[in-house]
Write an enzyme that holds these catalytic residues in place. Sequence first.
Site, PDB file in Angstrom:
ATOM      1  N   THR A 185       0.867  -1.181   0.000  1.00  0.00           N
ATOM      2  CA  THR A 185       0.000   0.000   0.000  1.00  0.00           C
ATOM      3  C   THR A 185       0.903   1.231   0.000  1.00  0.00           C
ATOM      4  O   THR A 185       2.027   1.173   0.502  1.00  0.00           O
ATOM      5  CB  THR A 185      -0.914   0.042   1.237  1.00  0.00           C
ATOM      6  OG1 THR A 185      -0.082   0.095   2.384  1.00  0.00           O
ATOM      7  CG2 THR A 185      -1.809  -1.167   1.306  1.00  0.00           C
ATOM      8  N   GLU A 330      -6.022  -3.833   0.171  1.00  0.00           N
ATOM      9  CA  GLU A 330      -6.234  -4.899   1.158  1.00  0.00           C
ATOM     10  C   GLU A 330      -7.437  -5.775   0.821  1.00  0.00           C
ATOM     11  O   GLU A 330      -7.678  -6.787   1.466  1.00  0.00           O
ATOM     12  CB  GLU A 330      -6.452  -4.275   2.554  1.00  0.00           C
ATOM     13  CG  GLU A 330      -5.201  -3.689   3.177  1.00  0.00           C
ATOM     14  CD  GLU A 330      -4.934  -2.240   2.769  1.00  0.00           C
ATOM     15  OE1 GLU A 330      -5.449  -1.800   1.713  1.00  0.00           O
ATOM     16  OE2 GLU A 330      -4.210  -1.542   3.492  1.00  0.00           O
ATOM     17  N   LYS A 439     -13.359  18.242  11.827  1.00  0.00           N
ATOM     18  CA  LYS A 439     -14.143  18.241  13.063  1.00  0.00           C
ATOM     19  C   LYS A 439     -14.367  19.675  13.508  1.00  0.00           C
ATOM     20  O   LYS A 439     -13.493  20.303  14.085  1.00  0.00           O
ATOM     21  CB  LYS A 439     -13.434  17.414  14.123  1.00  0.00           C
ATOM     22  CG  LYS A 439     -13.378  15.958  13.672  1.00  0.00           C
ATOM     23  CD  LYS A 439     -12.725  15.029  14.661  1.00  0.00           C
ATOM     24  CE  LYS A 439     -12.849  13.611  14.094  1.00  0.00           C
ATOM     25  NZ  LYS A 439     -11.813  12.712  14.524  1.00  0.00           N
ATOM     26  N   TRP A 444     -19.066  16.758  12.308  1.00  0.00           N
ATOM     27  CA  TRP A 444     -18.120  16.283  11.312  1.00  0.00           C
ATOM     28  C   TRP A 444     -18.517  16.808   9.938  1.00  0.00           C
ATOM     29  O   TRP A 444     -19.664  16.682   9.521  1.00  0.00           O
ATOM     30  CB  TRP A 444     -18.113  14.741  11.250  1.00  0.00           C
ATOM     31  CG  TRP A 444     -17.418  14.105  12.415  1.00  0.00           C
ATOM     32  CD1 TRP A 444     -17.103  14.696  13.609  1.00  0.00           C
ATOM     33  CD2 TRP A 444     -16.955  12.753  12.486  1.00  0.00           C
ATOM     34  NE1 TRP A 444     -16.469  13.790  14.418  1.00  0.00           N
ATOM     35  CE2 TRP A 444     -16.370  12.593  13.766  1.00  0.00           C
ATOM     36  CE3 TRP A 444     -16.972  11.660  11.612  1.00  0.00           C
ATOM     37  CZ2 TRP A 444     -15.817  11.381  14.184  1.00  0.00           C
ATOM     38  CZ3 TRP A 444     -16.421  10.462  12.028  1.00  0.00           C
ATOM     39  CH2 TRP A 444     -15.840  10.331  13.309  1.00  0.00           C
TER      40      TRP A 444
HETATM   41  P1  ADP Z   1      -3.722   3.278  -1.489  1.00  0.00           P
HETATM   42  O1  ADP Z   1      -2.527   2.531  -1.919  1.00  0.00           O
HETATM   43  O2  ADP Z   1      -3.744   4.742  -1.819  1.00  0.00           O
HETATM   44  O3  ADP Z   1      -4.164   2.989  -0.072  1.00  0.00           O
HETATM   45  P2  ADP Z   1      -6.062   1.875  -2.240  1.00  0.00           P
HETATM   46  O4  ADP Z   1      -6.669   1.690  -3.553  1.00  0.00           O
HETATM   47  O5  ADP Z   1      -5.794   0.682  -1.441  1.00  0.00           O
HETATM   48  O6  ADP Z   1      -4.786   2.697  -2.475  1.00  0.00           O
HETATM   49  O7  ADP Z   1      -6.926   2.900  -1.413  1.00  0.00           O
HETATM   50  C1  ADP Z   1      -8.114   2.478  -0.868  1.00  0.00           C
HETATM   51  C2  ADP Z   1      -8.886   3.672  -0.401  1.00  0.00           C
HETATM   52  O8  ADP Z   1      -9.236   4.503  -1.509  1.00  0.00           O
HETATM   53  C3  ADP Z   1     -10.194   3.318   0.218  1.00  0.00           C
HETATM   54  O9  ADP Z   1     -10.054   2.933   1.553  1.00  0.00           O
HETATM   55  C4  ADP Z   1     -10.968   4.622   0.054  1.00  0.00           C
HETATM   56  O10 ADP Z   1     -10.633   5.552   1.045  1.00  0.00           O
HETATM   57  C5  ADP Z   1     -10.479   5.141  -1.268  1.00  0.00           C
HETATM   58  N1  ADP Z   1     -11.433   4.791  -2.315  1.00  0.00           N
HETATM   59  C6  ADP Z   1     -11.381   3.768  -3.183  1.00  0.00           C
HETATM   60  N2  ADP Z   1     -12.433   3.785  -4.019  1.00  0.00           N
HETATM   61  C7  ADP Z   1     -13.187   4.863  -3.674  1.00  0.00           C
HETATM   62  C8  ADP Z   1     -14.418   5.424  -4.142  1.00  0.00           C
HETATM   63  N3  ADP Z   1     -15.094   4.904  -5.169  1.00  0.00           N
HETATM   64  N4  ADP Z   1     -14.875   6.523  -3.529  1.00  0.00           N
HETATM   65  C9  ADP Z   1     -14.205   7.077  -2.494  1.00  0.00           C
HETATM   66  N5  ADP Z   1     -13.055   6.592  -2.004  1.00  0.00           N
HETATM   67  C10 ADP Z   1     -12.543   5.496  -2.584  1.00  0.00           C
END
Ligand code: ADP
Length: 542
Positions: A185, A330, A439, A444
């Site tokens: 990640t 994940e 916040k 929120w």
């Molecule tokens: P990174 O390596 O940046 O963590 P990921 O693809 O694993 O890449 O990131 C996952 C996160 O991306 C999710 O937990 C969420 O916060 C955000 N995310 C993924 N798809 C969407 C979506 N359609 N809308 C909003 N947030 C998203």
Amino acid sequence: MLGLVQDRPLLISSLIEYASLYHGDVEIVSRSVEGPIHRTNYREVNQRAKKLAQALGRLGVQPGERIGTLAWNGYRHVEIYFGVSGMGCVCHTINPRLFPEQIAYIVNHAEDSYILVDLTFVPLVEALADHLPNVKGFIVMTDEAHMPDSKLDRLICYETLIGAEDGDYAWPDFDENTASSLCYTSGTTGNPKGVLYSNRSTVLHSFCVCTNDGLGVCNQDSILPVVPMFHANAWGIPYAAAMSGAKMVMPGAAMDGQSIYELMEAEGVTLSAGVPTVWLMLLGYVKEKGLKFSTMTRTVIGGSAAPRSMIEAFVNDYGVNVVHAWGMTEMSPLGTTGNLLKKHQDLSEAEKIDIRLKQGRAVYGVDLKIVDDEGTELPRDGKAFGRLLVRGPWITSGYFKGEGGQVIDEDMWFDTGDVATLDPDGYMQITDRSKDVIKSGGEWISSIDVENEAVGCPGIVEAAVIAVPHPKWDERPLVIAVKEPGHSVTREDVIHHLEKTLAKWQLPDDVVFVDELPHTATGKLLKTKLRDEYQNYKLPTA
Ligand code: ADP
């Protein structure tokens, strides 16, 4: 009593073997790094993946070894996906957009024994090689004629390497829980952490991608994954495409609007997948040139929230169905998709867009729930929002080598770090990342809500909303926006635009304009950087 059915292992090699037998002539078209468009098919990819497995075996690679890739979306990368996992090794896709120190950390942490490198990234490994003592060789994904003139002594030519093999190789059988691939990640905080997929999790995820309410991948499709193969396995598309015999169109290094559009039209692309940033470039190009999509019927948007204006443009202006998807590295990564239900068919177009704006419903195989800070489950009423937890057979149970400690609870729930609502129909909507919410005086404010509305303001191309410390309210929202070139949009215009949809207390206290916003290696807004930069920003209301 146990059932009496064969316990055949679910292996990644079975996907390419099936594609080769039943869809052998189906094409994989790539914009090659060397330049020209390259065409191959599933039969050849299977053959060459087997040759790669033979060649790695000859180099002494043992089952379980990690083999890195630094590569764009292209046919050789597809061969590596199947060849490496198929022989029982772990295909470690490295994100080349990470900082060099992070790449070195990842390669050493994963203990990659060989790294397969696209020509583009040879300078990168040249610069890093001294910090990668355990890598036995860098296999350059090209032929002898294009081998770079390099001082690096551990360079091997991919075509020469596999050209020495005969492809007479049967994919081995082994435990389906064997690790197949590794993806770190991006680690906006702390060191990157490795997500280790298995053959079983990958095959199960592929079945899901092929369902109609997943991404609906089937043999009628010509799929263009703009989402990189080094980012959550290109959302599992290469595996699902092989499972279903779909044509694949690989963009290589060229992800600008014109290059993507030309490939889409030339190769009859029906389905594409990518993050909003990429679609922004594509839509910009198509609009500027007055073009239409002649074959594309649907596009998957994920990785960040798809803004309303983007969904409207695809659906209303170009007749392209949008599948808004949510997931994470994940989660292999698919978690939810925003498809409409039968009961929605008579809704107005605007009401349908309201539904598509949500991140969608859980696909079969993914359990979702939202909880409060004490871990108590919250109602699925579309209003209550809390931490989003997930579990399922393609969701991580822990990071590679135990980094980050225990990440699931006793009932296997994994905290996504997202804050969301769930409505009575099961549609999930992300309200924010738990660390990005603003916040303000005990309430929120979702940074994502404000961003989505702000990019709908004429003259704004991209916007980030962050919390800035405030003496009275604790935190208040600040919009940091990029203007369309030559546009004269002002701070007042943006606030005026937001007043139409946001409550007064949700309105930003200020708007600043910048030339460019920082992004993470996966194309997301890098809010940690913005928060650092603007931590002492003096709001006019403070
Ligand atoms: P990174 O390596 O940046 O963590 P990921 O693809 O694993 O890449 O990131 C996952 C996160 O991306 C999710 O937990 C969420 O916060 C955000 N995310 C993924 N798809 C969407 C979506 N359609 N809308 C909003 N947030 C998203």
